[in-house]
Design a protein around this motif. Sequence first.
Motif, PDB file in Angstrom:
ATOM      1  N   PRO A   1      14.290  10.576 -15.101  1.00 52.00           N
ATOM      2  CA  PRO A   1      13.963  10.575 -16.533  1.00 52.00           C
ATOM      3  C   PRO A   1      12.512  10.135 -16.763  1.00 52.00           C
ATOM      4  N   LYS A   2      11.845  10.776 -17.716  1.00 52.29           N
ATOM      5  CA  LYS A   2      10.428  10.489 -17.974  1.00 52.29           C
ATOM      6  C   LYS A   2      10.154   9.026 -18.274  1.00 52.29           C
ATOM      7  N   GLN A   3      11.085   8.353 -18.939  1.00 53.86           N
ATOM      8  CA  GLN A   3      10.838   6.961 -19.298  1.00 53.86           C
ATOM      9  C   GLN A   3      10.704   6.058 -18.071  1.00 53.86           C
ATOM     10  N   PHE A   4      11.120   6.526 -16.893  1.00 54.74           N
ATOM     11  CA  PHE A   4      11.007   5.729 -15.675  1.00 54.74           C
ATOM     12  C   PHE A   4       9.804   6.106 -14.812  1.00 54.74           C
ATOM     13  N   HIS A   5       9.094   7.157 -15.128  1.00 49.93           N
ATOM     14  CA  HIS A   5       8.007   7.628 -14.272  1.00 49.93           C
ATOM     15  C   HIS A   5       6.960   6.553 -13.997  1.00 49.93           C
ATOM     16  N   PHE A   6       6.492   5.872 -15.057  1.00 48.72           N
ATOM     17  CA  PHE A   6       5.452   4.854 -14.856  1.00 48.72           C
ATOM     18  C   PHE A   6       5.955   3.734 -13.961  1.00 48.72           C
ATOM     19  N   LEU A   7       7.144   3.222 -14.234  1.00 53.80           N
ATOM     20  CA  LEU A   7       7.699   2.124 -13.446  1.00 53.80           C
ATOM     21  C   LEU A   7       7.917   2.536 -11.991  1.00 53.80           C
ATOM     22  N   LEU A   8       8.478   3.719 -11.771  1.00 59.82           N
ATOM     23  CA  LEU A   8       8.697   4.199 -10.405  1.00 59.82           C
ATOM     24  C   LEU A   8       7.378   4.286  -9.647  1.00 59.82           C
ATOM     25  N   LYS A   9       6.372   4.887 -10.279  1.00 57.32           N
ATOM     26  CA  LYS A   9       5.061   5.018  -9.627  1.00 57.32           C
ATOM     27  C   LYS A   9       4.475   3.652  -9.308  1.00 57.32           C
ATOM     28  N   GLU A  10       4.515   2.759 -10.283  1.00 53.88           N
ATOM     29  CA  GLU A  10       3.920   1.440 -10.092  1.00 53.88           C
ATOM     30  C   GLU A  10       4.616   0.686  -8.964  1.00 53.88           C
ATOM     31  N   ARG A  11       5.932   0.707  -8.933  1.00 49.17           N
ATOM     32  CA  ARG A  11       6.677  -0.006  -7.888  1.00 49.17           C
ATOM     33  C   ARG A  11       6.377   0.575  -6.506  1.00 49.17           C
ATOM     34  N   ILE A  12       6.452   1.879  -6.389  1.00 50.02           N
ATOM     35  CA  ILE A  12       6.244   2.522  -5.083  1.00 50.02           C
ATOM     36  C   ILE A  12       4.815   2.330  -4.604  1.00 50.02           C
ATOM     37  N   GLU A  13       3.847   2.516  -5.486  1.00 52.02           N
ATOM     38  CA  GLU A  13       2.440   2.314  -5.108  1.00 52.02           C
ATOM     39  C   GLU A  13       2.203   0.874  -4.658  1.00 52.02           C
ATOM     40  N   THR A  14       2.704  -0.083  -5.421  1.00 47.84           N
ATOM     41  CA  THR A  14       2.497  -1.495  -5.086  1.00 47.84           C
ATOM     42  C   THR A  14       3.099  -1.827  -3.731  1.00 47.84           C
ATOM     43  N   VAL A  15       4.338  -1.435  -3.514  1.00 55.94           N
ATOM     44  CA  VAL A  15       4.998  -1.743  -2.246  1.00 55.94           C
ATOM     45  C   VAL A  15       4.255  -1.098  -1.081  1.00 55.94           C
ATOM     46  N   LEU A  16       3.952   0.183  -1.180  1.00 61.30           N
ATOM     47  CA  LEU A  16       3.290   0.872  -0.063  1.00 61.30           C
ATOM     48  C   LEU A  16       1.913   0.292   0.235  1.00 61.30           C
ATOM     49  N   ILE A  17       1.115   0.098  -0.784  1.00 57.64           N
ATOM     50  CA  ILE A  17      -0.251  -0.372  -0.553  1.00 57.64           C
ATOM     51  C   ILE A  17      -0.269  -1.821  -0.071  1.00 57.64           C
ATOM     52  N   GLU A  18       0.518  -2.686  -0.699  1.00 56.32           N
ATOM     53  CA  GLU A  18       0.528  -4.094  -0.297  1.00 56.32           C
ATOM     54  C   GLU A  18       1.136  -4.288   1.092  1.00 56.32           C
ATOM     55  N   GLN A  19       2.209  -3.596   1.378  1.00 52.38           N
ATOM     56  CA  GLN A  19       2.831  -3.724   2.708  1.00 52.38           C
ATOM     57  C   GLN A  19       1.912  -3.133   3.781  1.00 52.38           C
ATOM     58  N   GLN A  20       1.240  -2.063   3.466  1.00 57.68           N
ATOM     59  CA  GLN A  20       0.295  -1.471   4.417  1.00 57.68           C
ATOM     60  C   GLN A  20      -0.798  -2.477   4.758  1.00 57.68           C
ATOM     61  N   LYS A  21      -1.313  -3.181   3.758  1.00 54.11           N
ATOM     62  CA  LYS A  21      -2.357  -4.193   4.001  1.00 54.11           C
ATOM     63  C   LYS A  21      -1.833  -5.274   4.941  1.00 54.11           C
ATOM     64  N   LYS A  22      -0.625  -5.767   4.696  1.00 50.99           N
ATOM     65  CA  LYS A  22      -0.079  -6.870   5.495  1.00 50.99           C
ATOM     66  C   LYS A  22       0.336  -6.451   6.900  1.00 50.99           C
ATOM     67  N   LEU A  23       0.819  -5.228   7.026  1.00 50.28           N
ATOM     68  CA  LEU A  23       1.446  -4.841   8.296  1.00 50.28           C
ATOM     69  C   LEU A  23       0.584  -3.992   9.213  1.00 50.28           C
ATOM     70  N   PHE A  24      -0.315  -3.207   8.658  1.00 49.17           N
ATOM     71  CA  PHE A  24      -0.974  -2.212   9.509  1.00 49.17           C
ATOM     72  C   PHE A  24      -2.486  -2.280   9.543  1.00 49.17           C
ATOM     73  N   GLU A  25      -3.103  -2.994   8.621  1.00 49.64           N
ATOM     74  CA  GLU A  25      -4.563  -3.101   8.660  1.00 49.64           C
ATOM     75  C   GLU A  25      -4.961  -4.326   9.462  1.00 49.64           C
ATOM     76  N   LYS A  26      -6.104  -4.238  10.102  1.00 53.83           N
ATOM     77  CA  LYS A  26      -6.572  -5.358  10.929  1.00 53.83           C
ATOM     78  C   LYS A  26      -7.310  -6.358  10.088  1.00 53.83           C
TER      79      LYS A  26
END
Length: 121
Positions: free
Chosen positions: A96-121
């Motif tokens: 549903p469109k009303q969830f698009h912003f929240l879904l994007k924000e959650r997924i982007e935050t998790v992927l980018i933050e976890q990538q920083k902690k786990l895979f970057e030197k």
Amino acid sequence: MNQDRHLNNIALIRDRSRYKPCPIFDCGDSFLLDFALYSPEIESRAYLTKAQCLPFKSHFTQTVHTAQTLYGKQLAVNIDKTGIDTILDKHLCYYPKQFHFLLKERIETVLIEQQKKLFEK
């Protein structure tokens, strides 16, 4: 980042007369998207340190770093917000469109933050 990891989360794909493990299965709780556990009113980053990796009841970074110590780095992730948005834009139409912003924000935050902690030197 999926808290719902246990030995019952196994799926098989039947290919003619043989079976093989399903590469992706039961990811409904991934990316802090279980709104009963992770309220949409609370900023996503606040949950990143509280989420536990099951069945070990440890933090995701601890689990990954332990596996990397035992077996070496076997996974590399390198994705940015533009790459995430490109992937998500293809699939958000199923929600549903009303969830698009929240879904994007959650997924982007998790992927980018976890990538920083786990895979970057």
